[in-house]
Structure formats: C-alpha cells, structure tokens
Write a protein that holds these residues in place. Structure first.
Motif, mmCIF file in Angstrom:
data_model
loop_
_atom_site.group_PDB
_atom_site.id
_atom_site.type_symbol
_atom_site.label_atom_id
_atom_site.label_comp_id
_atom_site.label_asym_id
_atom_site.label_seq_id
_atom_site.Cartn_x
_atom_site.Cartn_y
_atom_site.Cartn_z
ATOM 1 N N HIS A 1 0.734 -1.602 0.012
ATOM 2 C CA HIS A 1 -0.247 0.490 -0.389
ATOM 3 C C HIS A 1 1.341 1.164 0.145
ATOM 4 C CE1 HIS A 1 0.946 -0.430 4.292
ATOM 5 N NE2 HIS A 1 0.246 1.437 4.114
ATOM 6 N N GLY B 1 -0.834 5.750 -4.692
ATOM 7 C CA GLY B 1 -1.451 7.214 -3.830
ATOM 8 C C GLY B 1 -2.609 6.754 -3.746
ATOM 9 N N PHE B 2 -3.726 5.984 -4.144
ATOM 10 C CA PHE B 2 -4.781 5.989 -3.547
ATOM 11 C C PHE B 2 -5.683 4.519 -3.828
ATOM 12 C CE2 PHE B 2 -5.126 6.892 -7.721
ATOM 13 C CZ PHE B 2 -6.095 6.117 -8.088
ATOM 14 N N GLN B 3 -6.746 4.318 -3.181
ATOM 15 C CA GLN B 3 -7.225 2.581 -2.865
ATOM 16 C C GLN B 3 -8.146 2.886 -5.112
ATOM 17 O OE1 GLN B 3 -9.244 0.741 -0.342
ATOM 18 N NE2 GLN B 3 -10.168 -0.137 -1.509
#
Length: 76
Positions: A31, A35-37
């Motif tokens: 993770h 940068g983002f999910q």
C-alpha cells in the motif's frame, strides 16, 4: 520500478567481537506504492481475507523471514 524488499548497510565496528552483518533486508507493504485505492479491486473471500489480514488481493503481502524460502500463496 518499486520493489517490496529494501536493503541497507549498517555500521560495522572494527572492535565488534562478532562477525558483522554487512547487509540487512526488510520488506515494505504494497500500500505504500499506491497513491489511492482504485475502485473495483479484486477481493478475497471472507475466509481468505481473515487468513490474509486484508480484503483486497492487491494489498496482501506475505512476509517471510530471511531464512525461509518464500512459498507464495495464502497462509494455511
């Protein structure tokens, strides 16, 4: 290219009575490199998620110590 294994070289004193470890390795979780999910990530089944410690397959990181051979897959 990001790798999940990093290495560093600790200080080795010339007066240390033991043989020094010249290079050490550690693992970083996946993770850290997202940068983002993103939406619609593939998911484990509920039982697999309990074993893996995460619901999303992209965030799963099997940890093996340096003396074990990485087997891959989910823990049993």
């Amino acid at each position: 290219m990001n790798t999940h294994f990093k290495t560093y070289h600790p200080y080795a004193s010339p007066f240390d009575p033991c043989k020094p470890i010249l290079e050490k390795t550690y693992s970083t979780p996946p993770h850290l490199y997202m940068g983002f999910q993103p939406p619609n990530l593939p998911q484990f089944t509920p039982l697999e998620a309990l074993r893996a410690g995460t619901l999303w397959k992209d965030f799963y990181d099997p940890w093996y110590n340096s003396l074990e051979k990485a087997k891959g897959g989910l823990p049993t």
